[in-house]
Design an enzyme around this catalytic site. Sequence first.
Site, PDB file in Angstrom:
ATOM      1  N   LYS A 187       0.826  -1.217   0.000  1.00 16.23           N
ATOM      2  CA  LYS A 187       0.000   0.000   0.000  1.00 16.23           C
ATOM      3  C   LYS A 187       0.856   1.261   0.000  1.00 16.23           C
ATOM      4  CE  LYS A 187      -2.211  -0.839   3.906  1.00 16.23           C
ATOM      5  NZ  LYS A 187      -1.722  -2.173   4.314  1.00 16.23           N
ATOM      6  N   ARG A 233      -9.751   1.389   8.353  1.00 13.94           N
ATOM      7  CA  ARG A 233      -9.349   0.019   8.668  1.00 13.94           C
ATOM      8  C   ARG A 233     -10.410  -0.737   9.460  1.00 13.94           C
ATOM      9  NH1 ARG A 233      -3.374   0.956   8.562  1.00 13.94           N
ATOM     10  NH2 ARG A 233      -2.270  -0.979   8.866  1.00 13.94           N
ATOM     11  N   ARG A 292      11.576  -6.826   4.954  1.00 20.73           N
ATOM     12  CA  ARG A 292      11.410  -5.367   4.836  1.00 20.73           C
ATOM     13  C   ARG A 292      12.318  -4.654   5.833  1.00 20.73           C
ATOM     14  NH1 ARG A 292       5.608  -2.381   4.931  1.00 20.73           N
ATOM     15  NH2 ARG A 292       5.491  -2.934   7.128  1.00 20.73           N
ATOM     16  N   ARG A 297      11.218  -2.593  11.291  1.00 22.69           N
ATOM     17  CA  ARG A 297      10.146  -2.038  12.105  1.00 22.69           C
ATOM     18  C   ARG A 297       9.823  -3.016  13.221  1.00 22.69           C
ATOM     19  NH1 ARG A 297       5.230   0.128   8.340  1.00 22.69           N
ATOM     20  NH2 ARG A 297       3.998  -0.933   9.938  1.00 22.69           N
ATOM     21  N   ARG A 334      -0.959  -8.822  13.330  1.00 23.79           N
ATOM     22  CA  ARG A 334      -1.477  -7.836  12.370  1.00 23.79           C
ATOM     23  C   ARG A 334      -2.329  -8.513  11.302  1.00 23.79           C
ATOM     24  NH1 ARG A 334       3.770  -5.190  10.427  1.00 23.79           N
ATOM     25  NH2 ARG A 334       2.470  -3.798   9.201  1.00 23.79           N
TER      26      ARG A 334
HETATM   27  P1  AMP Z   1       0.749   0.774   8.769  1.00 26.46           P
HETATM   28  O1  AMP Z   1       2.017   1.521   8.586  1.00 26.46           O
HETATM   29  O2  AMP Z   1      -0.352   1.258   7.867  1.00 26.46           O
HETATM   30  O3  AMP Z   1       0.942  -0.728   8.681  1.00 26.46           O
HETATM   31  O4  AMP Z   1       0.234   1.077  10.263  1.00 26.46           O
HETATM   32  C1  AMP Z   1       1.012   0.723  11.387  1.00 26.46           C
HETATM   33  C2  AMP Z   1       0.164   0.633  12.629  1.00 26.46           C
HETATM   34  O5  AMP Z   1      -0.454   1.922  12.893  1.00 26.46           O
HETATM   35  C3  AMP Z   1      -1.015  -0.328  12.562  1.00 26.46           C
HETATM   36  O6  AMP Z   1      -0.640  -1.676  12.841  1.00 26.46           O
HETATM   37  C4  AMP Z   1      -1.933   0.249  13.645  1.00 26.46           C
HETATM   38  O7  AMP Z   1      -1.479  -0.049  14.941  1.00 26.46           O
HETATM   39  C5  AMP Z   1      -1.766   1.750  13.424  1.00 26.46           C
HETATM   40  N1  AMP Z   1      -2.746   2.265  12.433  1.00 26.46           N
HETATM   41  C6  AMP Z   1      -2.483   2.804  11.206  1.00 26.46           C
HETATM   42  N2  AMP Z   1      -3.615   3.138  10.570  1.00 26.46           N
HETATM   43  C7  AMP Z   1      -4.635   2.813  11.414  1.00 26.46           C
HETATM   44  C8  AMP Z   1      -6.055   2.886  11.329  1.00 26.46           C
HETATM   45  N3  AMP Z   1      -6.679   3.379  10.247  1.00 26.46           N
HETATM   46  N4  AMP Z   1      -6.780   2.452  12.406  1.00 26.46           N
HETATM   47  C9  AMP Z   1      -6.185   1.960  13.510  1.00 26.46           C
HETATM   48  N5  AMP Z   1      -4.856   1.837  13.643  1.00 26.46           N
HETATM   49  C10 AMP Z   1      -4.077   2.258  12.608  1.00 26.46           C
END
Ligand code: AMP
Length: 216
Positions: A13, A87, A126, A155, A166
């Site tokens: 994404k 989400r 990654r 990360r 996740r």
């Molecule tokens: P990402 O970089 O998009 O994988 O997001 C990393 C982490 O941020 C996720 O595993 C969640 O803990 C939090 N996060 C990001 N976007 C959201 C969202 N829309 N709703 C809830 N938690 C989020």
Amino acid sequence: MRLIIFGPPGAGKGTQAGLLEERQDLVQISTGDIIREAMKNETPVGKEAKSYVESGELVPDEVVRKLAENAIADEDYDDVVLDGYPRTTQQAEWLTTFMEEHDIAIDAVLSLEVPDDVIVERLSRRRVHEETGETYHLDHDPPPEDVDSDLIVQREDDQPETVRTRLSVYREETQPLEDYYAERDLLVSIDGQGDIDEVYSRIESALDTRVAPPEA
Ligand code: AMP
């Protein structure tokens, strides 16, 4: 144009939203990036989010809602690609209401389809640049040699245990949004396998057939 890019963790994404920003003049709004920045700066939101992010859980809906809505407003409600938002069904409903209140709409929801074994492989390989946030894949897109290798890290939430959490959170909370957007005729499935440019050209052709050019 307003797009949502949707898919499991590791589907690409962020990478594809970055290309849409470069090549389609959209602004990438990544709630994950906004949250990580808040954590780095130890803001109240960052402190609240930390334990959720590090364990692979979702940050509470109300917290993320404000971050996303403010970021969309900052871009005057247009030319955005939402990466990682919404989400949950609650977030999607709020976003629909927010759009209606501002008399605007989402043009398409691009759903990146990638099988689980590919995701686990991608996330375990990654790496991310600690300062710039640039992401790499150790085999397919390694960090350039002139980058200080001490700044290339994994990360915290890409550790295998957290990846499993996740993925299951994704299946339970996020995947139902496919139906939500399919019912509204906005869902476009994109094969997310293959190299980055290959996936991007699939997105581009989907957009060509889906999103009408702006009126002259
Ligand atoms: P990402 O970089 O998009 O994988 O997001 C990393 C982490 O941020 C996720 O595993 C969640 O803990 C939090 N996060 C990001 N976007 C959201 C969202 N829309 N709703 C809830 N938690 C989020």
